[in-house]
Write a protein that holds these residues in place. Sequence first.
Motif, short mmCIF file in Angstrom:
data_model
loop_
_atom_site.label_atom_id
_atom_site.label_comp_id
_atom_site.label_asym_id
_atom_site.label_seq_id
_atom_site.Cartn_x
_atom_site.Cartn_y
_atom_site.Cartn_z
N GLU A 140 -4.82 2.70 6.25
CA GLU A 140 -4.44 1.31 5.97
C GLU A 140 -5.57 0.34 6.37
O GLU A 140 -5.96 -0.56 5.61
CB GLU A 140 -3.18 0.96 6.77
CG GLU A 140 -2.66 -0.44 6.53
CD GLU A 140 -1.49 -0.78 7.45
OE1 GLU A 140 -1.45 -0.24 8.60
OE2 GLU A 140 -0.63 -1.57 7.06
N LEU A 166 0.84 -1.20 0.00
CA LEU A 166 0.00 0.00 0.00
C LEU A 166 0.87 1.25 0.00
O LEU A 166 1.96 1.27 0.56
CB LEU A 166 -0.91 0.00 1.22
CG LEU A 166 -2.02 -1.06 1.22
CD1 LEU A 166 -2.81 -0.99 2.52
CD2 LEU A 166 -2.96 -0.88 0.03
N ARG A 167 0.33 2.29 -0.60
CA ARG A 167 1.08 3.53 -0.72
C ARG A 167 0.17 4.70 -0.32
O ARG A 167 -0.94 4.84 -0.84
CB ARG A 167 1.51 3.69 -2.19
CG ARG A 167 2.48 4.81 -2.41
CD ARG A 167 3.13 4.64 -3.80
NE ARG A 167 4.30 5.46 -3.92
CZ ARG A 167 4.48 6.36 -4.89
NH1 ARG A 167 3.55 6.52 -5.81
NH2 ARG A 167 5.58 7.08 -4.95
N ILE A 171 -8.63 0.32 4.08
CA ILE A 171 -8.40 -0.41 2.82
C ILE A 171 -8.46 -1.91 3.07
O ILE A 171 -9.16 -2.64 2.38
CB ILE A 171 -7.04 -0.02 2.21
CG1 ILE A 171 -7.07 1.47 1.81
CG2 ILE A 171 -6.72 -0.89 0.99
CD1 ILE A 171 -5.72 2.07 1.54
N GLU A 172 -7.76 -2.34 4.12
CA GLU A 172 -7.75 -3.78 4.43
C GLU A 172 -9.14 -4.32 4.69
O GLU A 172 -9.48 -5.43 4.30
CB GLU A 172 -6.86 -4.04 5.65
CG GLU A 172 -5.38 -3.98 5.33
CD GLU A 172 -4.52 -4.04 6.57
OE1 GLU A 172 -5.07 -3.97 7.69
OE2 GLU A 172 -3.29 -4.13 6.42
N PHE A 203 4.35 -0.40 4.46
CA PHE A 203 3.69 0.40 3.41
C PHE A 203 4.67 1.49 2.95
O PHE A 203 5.75 1.66 3.53
CB PHE A 203 2.39 1.04 3.90
CG PHE A 203 2.46 1.61 5.29
CD1 PHE A 203 3.18 2.78 5.54
CD2 PHE A 203 1.78 1.02 6.35
CE1 PHE A 203 3.23 3.33 6.82
CE2 PHE A 203 1.83 1.55 7.64
CZ PHE A 203 2.55 2.71 7.87
N ASP A 205 -2.92 4.83 -2.60
CA ASP A 205 -4.17 4.17 -2.17
C ASP A 205 -5.01 5.01 -1.23
O ASP A 205 -6.17 4.70 -0.98
CB ASP A 205 -3.81 2.85 -1.48
CG ASP A 205 -3.06 1.92 -2.41
OD1 ASP A 205 -3.71 1.37 -3.32
OD2 ASP A 205 -1.83 1.80 -2.27
#
Lengths: 341, 341
Positions: free
Chosen positions: A323, A2-3, A326-327, A33, A98
């Motif tokens: 993060e 992830l970014r 998103i997860e 990340f 992201d």
Amino acid sequence: MLRFAVDAMGGDNAPQCVVDGVLQALKEAENRFEILLIGQEDKVKPLLDGQDTTNLNLTFMHAPEVVTMHDVPAIAVKTKQESSLVQGLKICKAGGADAFVSAGNTGAQMAASLFVLGRLPGVLRPTIAAYFPRLQDGLTNVVDVGANVDCKPEHLVQFAEMLTIYQRDAANIEKPLTGLLNIGEEENKGSELLKQTYKQLQEADSKKKINFIGNIEGNDILREKATIVVCDGLVGNTMLKFGESIPRFLASIFKPSIQQLVDSGKLDPEAAAITSKAFMDMFQPFDVEKFGGVPFLGVDGISIVGHGRSSARAIKNMIYMAEHMIEKKVNQHIAEALSDQ
Amino acid sequence: MLRFAVDAMGGDNAPQCVVDGVLQALKEAENRFEILLIGQEDKVKPLLDGQDTTNLNLTFMHAPEVVTMHDVPAIAVKTKQESSLVQGLKICKAGGADAFVSAGNTGAQMAASLFVLGRLPGVLRPTIAAYFPRLQDGLTNVVDVGANVDCKPEHLVQFAEMLTIYQRDAANIEKPLTGLLNIGEEENKGSELLKQTYKQLQEADSKKKINFIGNIEGNDILREKATIVVCDGLVGNTMLKFGESIPRFLASIFKPSIQQLVDSGKLDPEAAAITSKAFMDMFQPFDVEKFGGVPFLGVDGISIVGHGRSSARAIKNMIYMAEHMIEKKVNQHIAEALSDQ
């Protein structure tokens, strides 16, 4: 991997606190990340140069313009296309990151997020919630707190639906409870808008979209009757800011009175220090930094909005929040739930 | 001599606290006014029998019915015509008393006051304000706090006008300052309703009806930026109840932490007691009892509304408030100001 695009220029203590927060996050998370830090080179680079960043997944990108706290949101978004705010969101939209994280001008971030990212399918209006103090486990989210000040019943119902998904997915709350903020508990209370909203929330409950517990009042919030408190943005914004002003107001009474007790010999300085610490600790449930910020829910992307006073710790926690969202596929679940209506 | 009708049955601690408050008022004021105490004979008389009332200007009147806290206002007013609430207001209307005082069901008192007393000339909607905590001299009145939940700009402007007169006449505030509660300070902030209200408040200011300082935010209230904070009844009601819930919430954190310090030997019990007193004293600005209650402003008569938790001291102060409003001709001045528009 992830970014995350992080706005180096956003916040009262930027860019220092942002740089610190980003470095803390990367070190603590052991590079799981990548961070794209965006800001004015002459302001940010010197702060990075003093640090050892050789082994960190950190990239810096220059953005010549800055959206300040005093900029009018709609104008700033149009005229400051080269700002870290607009650039960061555009990179997200293009797939280069992201999520976007900022502690800058909230109004501008909301406007830019909506403009650049667009809305998730089915979402009428993206919204912003706040965390309210809580003693027990769980969360108390008040929604909306200022993004929407002319809400219709269907908007308020969607806020409840989005927060239900957010709390369930991102905060592990098994059964989020939605209360409608009103002047009384009875079903027939309040304005026409609230009566209509009550009915539509009941319908959403019967479709298992939310768990509706009925009307709640201002004094029910700290009693933790609901995990989601639904209201128009003016009400939520006012309560949020009113609540934030209370610790300082009370401290301005308590501290001098303790000092006076010390000065008059009635309380020894050591006991006063212990007491003052207990007093300050009392406001820990008011500490929003543990969450960092809040997502601007309903946009087609992740845009985490931080408080202007954010510290490095808050910035770090905002990155973790991005993060986590998103997860847990929060946006995907919101789109699924709201687009089938 | 002024004569006040007092509802013996209104309030969580009625009739005891009402009887006590009435006797305190008459003794303290040395019989400069008369009190007509209204309530159920079997409940009130025994309380009076134990007291020496021979030299007091006190008359008791039996009213067989009682409006409870759980009664629905509009229904109670219609079906309980023989209640102390409706009877007291009817006596005022007929000239048998100069003011009515109650700590009972607020909604029912407002409905009955409006129904029995009617509105003052020019008044669109009577309103109810609340006192918010303040460190400096003066008052902070938030208006409306629940009587009106669907306000138009002209209603909000009238609230500001009525409160300006009230604060000037009854509270000796030379220059009451009106702020419009909004999500930001800028003129173009908020809903259409708020933008319109902003303009109309500016007009009222240019006519010297009020002193308008512009938009204020939730965190400006305790900063005492305005003496009059104008908002819709839902916002005011929510903030009032939210604020009232804060002392208990904080005490539930502070008290156990002090106790723990004592138990672990880190704080001696005497210091803990002194500290706990300072803590409780800190909430004194939150003490609404010094005012007693608030007038239901805009009705053609004086109807003072008390908090359900009113003590004898609050009842006493409500009687003084009624007296003061009559002496200062508040209603006359409101009628003059609002009927010439």
